[in-house]
Scaffold this active site. Sequence first.
Site, PDB file in Angstrom:
ATOM      1  N   ARG A  83     -81.467  30.323  74.870  1.00 14.19           N
ATOM      2  CA  ARG A  83     -81.437  31.278  75.981  1.00 14.19           C
ATOM      3  C   ARG A  83     -82.674  32.162  76.005  1.00 14.19           C
ATOM      4  NH1 ARG A  83     -77.346  34.903  75.268  1.00 14.19           N
ATOM      5  NH2 ARG A  83     -78.535  35.902  76.894  1.00 14.19           N
ATOM      6  N   ASP A 122     -82.623  44.760  69.720  1.00 12.82           N
ATOM      7  CA  ASP A 122     -82.784  43.298  69.693  1.00 12.82           C
ATOM      8  C   ASP A 122     -83.554  42.834  68.447  1.00 12.82           C
ATOM      9  OD1 ASP A 122     -81.366  43.220  72.019  1.00 12.82           O
ATOM     10  OD2 ASP A 122     -83.111  42.980  73.325  1.00 12.82           O
ATOM     11  N   CYS A 170     -74.686  37.457  75.537  1.00 11.18           N
ATOM     12  CA  CYS A 170     -74.319  37.626  74.134  1.00 11.18           C
ATOM     13  C   CYS A 170     -73.118  38.536  73.992  1.00 11.18           C
ATOM     14  CB  CYS A 170     -75.484  38.241  73.360  1.00 11.18           C
ATOM     15  SG  CYS A 170     -76.856  37.125  73.146  1.00 11.18           S
ATOM     16  N   LYS A 188     -88.640  37.603  78.336  1.00 10.23           N
ATOM     17  CA  LYS A 188     -87.350  37.180  78.906  1.00 10.23           C
ATOM     18  C   LYS A 188     -86.728  38.286  79.740  1.00 10.23           C
ATOM     19  CE  LYS A 188     -82.642  36.784  77.044  1.00 10.23           C
ATOM     20  NZ  LYS A 188     -82.262  38.194  76.945  1.00 10.23           N
ATOM     21  N   ASN A 189     -86.615  39.473  79.168  1.00  9.29           N
ATOM     22  CA  ASN A 189     -85.839  40.505  79.850  1.00  9.29           C
ATOM     23  C   ASN A 189     -86.571  41.115  81.044  1.00  9.29           C
ATOM     24  OD1 ASN A 189     -83.686  39.934  78.236  1.00  9.29           O
ATOM     25  ND2 ASN A 189     -83.997  41.671  76.841  1.00  9.29           N
ATOM     26  N   ARG A 191     -69.464  45.421  76.879  1.00 12.77           N
ATOM     27  CA  ARG A 191     -70.663  45.430  77.733  1.00 12.77           C
ATOM     28  C   ARG A 191     -70.257  45.799  79.159  1.00 12.77           C
ATOM     29  NH1 ARG A 191     -75.128  40.910  76.220  1.00 12.77           N
ATOM     30  NH2 ARG A 191     -76.441  42.471  77.204  1.00 12.77           N
TER      31      ARG A 191
HETATM   32  N1  EPU Z   1     -73.675  50.655  79.071  1.00 11.15           N
HETATM   33  C1  EPU Z   1     -72.636  51.337  79.646  1.00 11.15           C
HETATM   34  N2  EPU Z   1     -72.393  51.117  80.985  1.00 11.15           N
HETATM   35  C2  EPU Z   1     -73.145  50.269  81.745  1.00 11.15           C
HETATM   36  C3  EPU Z   1     -74.219  49.585  81.139  1.00 11.15           C
HETATM   37  C4  EPU Z   1     -74.461  49.796  79.791  1.00 11.15           C
HETATM   38  O1  EPU Z   1     -71.949  52.108  78.994  1.00 11.15           O
HETATM   39  O2  EPU Z   1     -72.876  50.140  82.946  1.00 11.15           O
HETATM   40  C5  EPU Z   1     -73.955  50.878  77.630  1.00 11.15           C
HETATM   41  C6  EPU Z   1     -73.781  49.587  76.819  1.00 11.15           C
HETATM   42  O3  EPU Z   1     -72.444  49.410  76.423  1.00 11.15           O
HETATM   43  C7  EPU Z   1     -74.717  49.825  75.653  1.00 11.15           C
HETATM   44  C8  EPU Z   1     -75.849  50.676  76.259  1.00 11.15           C
HETATM   45  O4  EPU Z   1     -75.328  51.186  77.492  1.00 11.15           O
HETATM   46  O5  EPU Z   1     -74.071  50.574  74.662  1.00 11.15           O
HETATM   47  C9  EPU Z   1     -77.136  49.938  76.548  1.00 11.15           C
HETATM   48  O6  EPU Z   1     -76.878  48.786  77.361  1.00 11.15           O
HETATM   49  P1  EPU Z   1     -77.952  48.243  78.413  1.00 11.15           P
HETATM   50  O7  EPU Z   1     -77.344  48.343  79.759  1.00 11.15           O
HETATM   51  O8  EPU Z   1     -79.259  48.910  78.146  1.00 11.15           O
HETATM   52  O9  EPU Z   1     -78.036  46.726  78.014  1.00 11.15           O
HETATM   53  P2  EPU Z   1     -78.224  45.479  78.974  1.00 11.15           P
HETATM   54  O10 EPU Z   1     -79.039  45.869  80.135  1.00 11.15           O
HETATM   55  O11 EPU Z   1     -76.924  44.802  79.202  1.00 11.15           O
HETATM   56  C10 EPU Z   1     -80.485  44.700  77.941  1.00 11.15           C
HETATM   57  C11 EPU Z   1     -80.994  43.453  77.308  1.00 11.15           C
HETATM   58  C12 EPU Z   1     -80.375  43.290  75.919  1.00 11.15           C
HETATM   59  C13 EPU Z   1     -80.701  44.516  75.086  1.00 11.15           C
HETATM   60  C14 EPU Z   1     -80.258  45.790  75.798  1.00 11.15           C
HETATM   61  C15 EPU Z   1     -80.672  47.067  75.077  1.00 11.15           C
HETATM   62  C16 EPU Z   1     -81.360  42.098  79.269  1.00 11.15           C
HETATM   63  C17 EPU Z   1     -80.961  40.917  80.061  1.00 11.15           C
HETATM   64  N3  EPU Z   1     -80.655  42.329  78.161  1.00 11.15           N
HETATM   65  O12 EPU Z   1     -79.067  44.531  78.042  1.00 11.15           O
HETATM   66  O13 EPU Z   1     -81.037  42.176  75.374  1.00 11.15           O
HETATM   67  O14 EPU Z   1     -80.029  44.436  73.856  1.00 11.15           O
HETATM   68  O15 EPU Z   1     -80.819  45.830  77.134  1.00 11.15           O
HETATM   69  O16 EPU Z   1     -82.055  47.110  74.912  1.00 11.15           O
HETATM   70  O17 EPU Z   1     -82.311  42.795  79.593  1.00 11.15           O
HETATM   71  C18 EPU Z   1     -81.302  40.251  74.082  1.00 11.15           C
HETATM   72  O18 EPU Z   1     -82.359  40.042  74.697  1.00 11.15           O
HETATM   73  O19 EPU Z   1     -80.957  39.633  73.054  1.00 11.15           O
HETATM   74  C19 EPU Z   1     -80.383  41.281  74.579  1.00 11.15           C
HETATM   75  C20 EPU Z   1     -79.112  41.348  74.225  1.00 11.15           C
END
Ligand code: EPU
Length: 418
Positions: A397, A305, A117, A22-23, A122
């Site tokens: 999802r 995750d 989620c 998915k990701n 976020r």
């Molecule tokens: N963060 C910041 N600033 C930003 C972006 C992130 O401070 O601009 C912080 C977040 O608050 C968090 C950490 O960085 O504490 C990590 O967030 P990340 O950006 O890595 O998460 P994401 O890209 O929004 C993806 C996956 C999530 C998974 C996380 C961590 C996708 C679409 N989603 O989210 O997947 O938990 O990486 O591995 O790729 C899931 O699949 O269930 C899911 C939630």
Amino acid sequence: MEKYVIHGGKVLNGSVTVSGAKNAAVAIIPAVVLCDEPCIIENVPMIRDIEILIKILSEMGAEIEFLDKNTVKLDCTKIHTTSCSYEYTSKMRASYYILGAMLSKYGQADIALPGGCNLGNRPMDLHIKGFEKLGATVEIKGGKIIARAEALKGNNVFLDTVSVGATINIMLAAVKAEGLTVIENAAKEPHIVDVANFLNSMGANVKGAGTDVIRIKGVEKLKATHYSVIPDQIEAGTYMVMAAATGGDVTVKNVIPKHMEPITAKLREMNVGVEINGDAIRIFKKGPLNKANVKTMPYPGFPTDMQPLIVTLLSLANGVSTVIENVWDSRFKYTEELKKMGAKISINGNVAIVEGVEALYGSPVLATDLRAGAAMLVAGLVAEGKTEIMDIYHIDRGYEKVVDKIEALGGTIRRISI
Ligand code: EPU
């Protein structure tokens, strides 16, 4: 509305084939926007987040054709707008990748602030910082993020926090920027490497993905490609935990065992049998489950995750385990649901103390988010009696054909309208 009804207590046996990640897919599909020709993407999981992305791109003028159920041909050359529908982009997190791709290709984009989620705060500050470093101006107004750039120019971007989304989005924005972009403290997840491989297969110049320094040299044109998405690490981990929780013997097929190491290591520590055969992993019962301590970390650490899933398994282990959530500030809401089923869990900030119990008992529960929903599936399968899971749109999802896959392993699950 629909719900899952599970009659628990069946031992899962047999084999299950993992779908595309998915990701990775939610980044690769928007990345096709960058290409000057049509692309064919295979092993695309048919899940709700992908359906939404396809709707968003179609509305913007992309031509999309399914060659078979998991292979899609995307022609994004006729996109006629850089503004996305609020209705869809606000529903999923990964719609933010459209921003990086559109900014790179057309020098402008505006999308609704992404949904997804609810795992606590976020933010998107790191995505925005990256775009600004490349010369874009970014504004948030009226519930939208609006990015504009005359011409993007490569630069050094240091990510204060390791972020999957920011790493990929900055990579997308930099692909066509003039000169060299260096992302430092980049995320190293398998899907980062997959997106970089996809971009390179179109003619991009991305080096170092999978390490914490990624170098992107801008190119002018990107050409057609035929690419296959990697298998889903978390879906594989979900079926491994289902097998371990029910004490079954399940072969999880179509995995990349290297990507599974943080999970297989923890399962082995818990006394679960793990056998690797090429691109398959067999999970089988060795004896009672042992307690274990878990800390979630960016890859190659234990994935956040998988945290709701491992907590569910630890609820059935001998002794008291400690689980520390280091990535998201609010990812333990689902433990209230597990407690309804008899789990003994106490939460203090980002720490869960899990006291193993003899059994879980079927109950009505909520899928409070995607992986929380997956944890409820595991709990329902192992519990005595009937479990009803509500709010299952979260599960839709991210899990393709979950009912078929569980039934093929001998579980009793039905999806019914309410
Ligand atoms: N963060 C910041 N600033 C930003 C972006 C992130 O401070 O601009 C912080 C977040 O608050 C968090 C950490 O960085 O504490 C990590 O967030 P990340 O950006 O890595 O998460 P994401 O890209 O929004 C993806 C996956 C999530 C998974 C996380 C961590 C996708 C679409 N989603 O989210 O997947 O938990 O990486 O591995 O790729 C899931 O699949 O269930 C899911 C939630």
